[in-house]
Scaffold this motif. Structure first.
Motif, PDB file in Angstrom:
ATOM      1  N   GLY A 469      12.625  11.407   5.973  1.00 56.00           N
ATOM      2  CA  GLY A 469      11.067  11.352   5.520  1.00 56.00           C
ATOM      3  C   GLY A 469      10.773  10.046   5.980  1.00 56.00           C
ATOM      4  N   GLY A 470      10.464  10.003   7.310  1.00 55.79           N
ATOM      5  CA  GLY A 470       9.912   8.666   7.928  1.00 55.79           C
ATOM      6  C   GLY A 470       8.776   8.229   7.334  1.00 55.79           C
ATOM      7  N   ILE A 471       8.002   8.695   6.537  1.00 52.97           N
ATOM      8  CA  ILE A 471       6.858   8.078   5.942  1.00 52.97           C
ATOM      9  C   ILE A 471       7.452   6.853   4.875  1.00 52.97           C
ATOM     10  N   PHE A 472       8.692   7.305   4.247  1.00 51.49           N
ATOM     11  CA  PHE A 472       9.295   6.248   3.354  1.00 51.49           C
ATOM     12  C   PHE A 472       9.360   4.973   3.803  1.00 51.49           C
ATOM     13  N   ARG A 473       9.706   4.967   5.126  1.00 52.81           N
ATOM     14  CA  ARG A 473       9.748   3.438   5.948  1.00 52.81           C
ATOM     15  C   ARG A 473       8.645   2.596   5.958  1.00 52.81           C
ATOM     16  N   ILE A 474       7.682   3.318   5.660  1.00 50.21           N
ATOM     17  CA  ILE A 474       6.191   2.607   5.851  1.00 50.21           C
ATOM     18  C   ILE A 474       5.561   2.142   4.497  1.00 50.21           C
ATOM     19  N   LEU A 475       6.118   2.906   3.366  1.00 41.39           N
ATOM     20  CA  LEU A 475       5.675   2.663   2.102  1.00 41.39           C
ATOM     21  C   LEU A 475       6.597   1.435   1.710  1.00 41.39           C
ATOM     22  N   PRO A 476       5.981   0.564   0.936  1.00 42.59           N
ATOM     23  CA  PRO A 476       6.663  -0.501   0.060  1.00 42.59           C
ATOM     24  C   PRO A 476       7.995  -0.216  -0.294  1.00 42.59           C
ATOM     25  N   GLY A 477       9.165  -0.917  -0.518  1.00 37.67           N
ATOM     26  CA  GLY A 477      10.292  -0.922  -1.116  1.00 37.67           C
ATOM     27  C   GLY A 477      11.450  -1.208  -0.239  1.00 37.67           C
ATOM     28  N   GLU A 478      12.512  -1.374  -0.559  1.00 36.17           N
ATOM     29  CA  GLU A 478      13.653  -1.660  -0.148  1.00 36.17           C
ATOM     30  C   GLU A 478      14.173  -0.700   1.021  1.00 36.17           C
ATOM     31  N   LYS A 479      14.588  -0.948   2.099  1.00 37.79           N
ATOM     32  CA  LYS A 479      15.014  -0.226   3.215  1.00 37.79           C
ATOM     33  C   LYS A 479      16.470  -0.407   3.431  1.00 37.79           C
ATOM     34  N   ASP A 480      16.997   0.922   4.349  1.00 38.16           N
ATOM     35  CA  ASP A 480      18.399   0.592   4.802  1.00 38.16           C
ATOM     36  C   ASP A 480      19.511   0.310   3.660  1.00 38.16           C
ATOM     37  N   SER A 481      19.293   0.958   2.409  1.00 40.04           N
ATOM     38  CA  SER A 481      20.441   1.178   1.639  1.00 40.04           C
ATOM     39  C   SER A 481      20.808   2.400   1.417  1.00 40.04           C
ATOM     40  N   ASN A 482      22.016   2.487   0.667  1.00 40.27           N
ATOM     41  CA  ASN A 482      22.439   3.969   0.483  1.00 40.27           C
ATOM     42  C   ASN A 482      21.423   4.594  -0.255  1.00 40.27           C
ATOM     43  N   VAL A 483      20.974   4.238  -1.423  1.00 42.23           N
ATOM     44  CA  VAL A 483      20.136   4.761  -2.197  1.00 42.23           C
ATOM     45  C   VAL A 483      18.859   5.249  -1.531  1.00 42.23           C
ATOM     46  N   PHE A 484      18.201   4.223  -0.478  1.00 45.07           N
ATOM     47  CA  PHE A 484      17.017   4.500   0.130  1.00 45.07           C
ATOM     48  C   PHE A 484      17.167   5.672   1.143  1.00 45.07           C
ATOM     49  N   ASP A 485      18.608   5.844   2.017  1.00 40.82           N
ATOM     50  CA  ASP A 485      18.786   6.870   2.937  1.00 40.82           C
ATOM     51  C   ASP A 485      19.030   7.989   2.239  1.00 40.82           C
ATOM     52  N   THR A 486      19.402   8.053   1.174  1.00 45.17           N
ATOM     53  CA  THR A 486      19.838   9.509   0.371  1.00 45.17           C
ATOM     54  C   THR A 486      18.869   9.852  -0.383  1.00 45.17           C
ATOM     55  N   TYR A 487      18.072   9.182  -0.845  1.00 44.53           N
ATOM     56  CA  TYR A 487      17.187   9.788  -2.011  1.00 44.53           C
ATOM     57  C   TYR A 487      15.776   9.469  -1.512  1.00 44.53           C
ATOM     58  N   PHE A 488      15.162   8.684  -0.722  1.00 43.97           N
ATOM     59  CA  PHE A 488      13.931   8.565  -0.418  1.00 43.97           C
ATOM     60  C   PHE A 488      13.998   8.913   1.208  1.00 43.97           C
ATOM     61  N   GLU A 489      14.582   8.691   2.151  1.00 39.44           N
ATOM     62  CA  GLU A 489      14.455   9.107   3.255  1.00 39.44           C
ATOM     63  C   GLU A 489      15.062  10.361   3.668  1.00 39.44           C
ATOM     64  N   THR A 490      16.188  10.733   2.954  1.00 42.48           N
ATOM     65  CA  THR A 490      16.731  11.730   2.860  1.00 42.48           C
ATOM     66  C   THR A 490      17.377  12.418   4.259  1.00 42.48           C
ATOM     67  N   LYS A 491      18.044  11.313   4.841  1.00 47.05           N
ATOM     68  CA  LYS A 491      18.501  11.351   6.248  1.00 47.05           C
ATOM     69  C   LYS A 491      19.214  12.816   6.409  1.00 47.05           C
ATOM     70  N   HIS A 492      19.126  13.268   7.750  1.00 41.49           N
ATOM     71  CA  HIS A 492      19.962  14.459   7.969  1.00 41.49           C
ATOM     72  C   HIS A 492      20.134  14.574   9.569  1.00 41.49           C
ATOM     73  N   ASN A 493      21.064  15.636   9.785  1.00 41.12           N
ATOM     74  CA  ASN A 493      21.418  15.847  11.442  1.00 41.12           C
ATOM     75  C   ASN A 493      20.942  17.071  11.609  1.00 41.12           C
ATOM     76  N   LEU A 494      19.870  17.793  11.154  1.00 39.59           N
ATOM     77  CA  LEU A 494      19.490  19.198  11.364  1.00 39.59           C
ATOM     78  C   LEU A 494      18.519  19.405  12.399  1.00 39.59           C
TER      79      LEU A 494
END
Length: 554
Positions: A469-494
């Motif tokens: 979810g790339g839009i969450f990188r544009i919004l305010p908040g801490e980036k590049d943490s495990n919580v951000f990657d997992t629960y906000f950006e929800t990174k995947h390799n699909l």
């Protein structure tokens, strides 16, 4: 021709036929067998079979969006019905006529532990225009006919969703050769939306104001007569702000709102602040314009809509309950052109922004911004463009889209859940070839949409896959943490490749800038079947490119 032997089934089917509700989306089940038999055995109906009820409802929504008349969905009892809710909420807020028909068990079977049974009556109460709860039995025939007429006419007259709940006792599959009942059809009303207010008072206030802003939300193409567009555009005291989903075009309009106002300082906002704000159309995409008008409110806010008016900016003081063309027909002859530089000063800033925009496009790295730029430059004319929510619709606001392209997006609730299904329903119903652009999360979320036997051969689907979810990188908040990657950006390799193969889409893929332009060109040129183009972009670059853009165009 076969008919279900259930009187309620025959009553509803006949009333739908009488009212020209002839597109029926059916999801499989047993309790709804009398309805399925009634609709599918009658060749006057165009019936569609879609298994997933959530997809079915959004598919129907897309069809109704294009047909400008109600489309019905039919399901069995139990939780199947609840899967319609996201599309019902979208139809409610986007004013799209949707007829939701649910089969149910008789009332004495509710809450006794019987299977596939929930409390279905009034289940959508907060987001429905009318709920018709029918009762089985000949003694209830007049009551049922009344309820069904009210529900179906409400969908037609008020452009929104209605729910019809029909109980059926077993056996469910019995048929007869002749129709057993001929219900009374109460025709829907064609209501003329005449203006009741004395417009001279409003015209006087308008004529005395040197800064009038017209903000246009979601509109169907060709909603505003062209001579009104020209009249608004030539008045130098009027600044018209539109969006891609407004489907309203003129060189004197501001069509990229965020591009204009994002870099502004406080003194600029004070110069932009209107005396009068006139709004029409549906939901507005730009959060920045909402924030601006709440912080720098106009002296008066008037909204034109035959149905409703939202107090979006907390200063609404007039709702004209009519159509925009009716309003402008009566209102504009009473107005005079004020001596003002309001429009000209902001159009000069617009021209500057566009010059900076072109320079920025030429020097940015491979990113979502670059991809959208290339897509919109090569997008063929005379197309229907369906856009998913989240980042896609926001990027689309920054680029020029040809006036022959009809743009749609589910902005009623702004959810990502049914965008693909909506696009497919709209593509089926539209006379224009359809291009649908979506992000990866929205695409995978609604991937069951492709489980569909009604995909037009010229349907084109573009997936921008930035791995989350790339839009969450544009919004305010801490980036590049495990919580951000997992629960906000929800990174995947699909990847969409296997889904494309499974559902018969011609698949192509882009991973780097060198092949971008040529691959997009080829994608648009081939029309040998439904096709999917997946474009991979780097997730850690996109946010910086977009945020830097708003600084650069200053």
């Amino acid at each position: 021709m076969k008919f279900s032997d259930k009187i309620l089934s025959q009553t509803l089917v006949q009333l739908c036929l009488d009212k020209d509700i002839d597109h029926i989306i059916i999801s499989p089940g047993s309790r709804n067998a009398p309805l399925t038999i009634g609709f599918a055995e009658n060749l006057s109906f165009k019936c569609f079979s879609i298994v997933d009820e959530r997809c079915a409802a959004f598919f129907a929504l897309g069809m109704a969006q294009q047909l400008k008349k109600p489309v019905a969905v039919v399901c069995t009892s139990g939780s199947a019905l609840l899967n319609y809710y996201p599309a019902i909420a979208e139809a409610f807020y986007s004013d799209i006529p949707l007829v939701v028909i649910s089969a149910d068990r008789p009332s004495n079977f509710i809450d006794i532990g019987d299977g596939q049974t929930i409390r279905q009556e009034n289940v959508f109460a907060n987001h429905i225009l009318y709920s018709a709860n029918c009762e089985e039995g000949e003694t209830f025939q007049i009551k049922n006919e009344t309820e069904l007429n009210i529900a179906l006419n409400t969908a037609i007259e008020l452009n929104g969703p209605v729910h019809i709940n029909i109980p059926f006792s077993e056996p469910l599959y019995h048929t007869v050769q002749n129709q057993l009942v001929w219900p009374q059809n109460v025709p829907s009303r064609v209501e003329t939306k005449e203006i009741t207010e004395d417009l001279s008072t409003f015209a006087k206030q308008w004529n005395q104001s040197k800064r009038k802003m017209v903000l246009v939300g979601v509109l169907s193409p060709n909603s505003v007569e062209q001579h009104f567009v020209e009249q608004l555009a030539k008045d130098e005291s009027i600044l018209v702000l539109s969006e891609t989903t407004s489907n309203l075009h003129h060189e004197n309009f501001i069509s990229a709102i965020d591009q204009l106002i994002a870099p502004l300082a406080k003194e600029d906002f004070e110069r932009l602040q209107p005396d009068i704000l006139l709004t029409f159309g549906g939901m507005v995409v730009s959060k920045k314009i909402k924030s601006f008008l709440r912080s720098f409110p106009p002296k008066a806010h008037w909204h034109v809509d035959s149905k409703k008016a939202y107090d979006t900016f907390f200063v609404l003081n007039q709702h004209f309950k009519t159509t925009i063309n009716n309003f402008l027909t009566e209102f504009l002859p009473k107005t005079t052109t004020a001596n003002s530089n309001y429009q000209s000063q902001w159009l000069a800033i617009k021209r500057h922004r566009l010059q900076r925009h072109a320079i920025y496009e030429s020097q940015i790295p491979y990113s979502d911004f670059m991809v959208f730029s290339k897509i919109f430059k090569q997008l063929p004319e005379m197309r229907q463009l369906q856009l998913s929510n989240s980042a896609t619709i926001r990027y689309a606001q920054l680029f020029d889209i040809h006036s022959s392209v009809h743009v749609f997006c589910n902005r009623g609730t702004s959810g990502i859940d049914g965008s693909t299904s909506t696009a497919l329903g709209a593509a089926y119903a539209s006379t224009l070839p359809t291009v649908y652009i979506t992000g990866d999360l929205s695409f995978f979320y609604d991937s069951n949409a492709l489980w569909n036997n009604y995909v037009p051969k010229n349907f084109k689907l573009i997936v921008l896959n930035n791995g989350g979810g790339g839009i969450f990188r544009i919004l305010p908040g801490e980036k590049d943490s495990n919580v951000f990657d997992t629960y906000f950006e929800t990174k995947h390799n699909l990847s969409a490749k296997k889904l494309s193969e499974m559902y018969g889409f011609r698949y192509s893929m882009i991973e780097k800038e060198e092949s971008l332009e040529q691959e997009i060109k080829e994608f648009f040129s081939k029309n040998d079947g439904p096709s999917l183009l997946e474009i991979f972009t780097p997730s850690t670059v996109n946010d910086k490119v977009l945020l830097d853009y708003f600084k650069f165009v200053l």
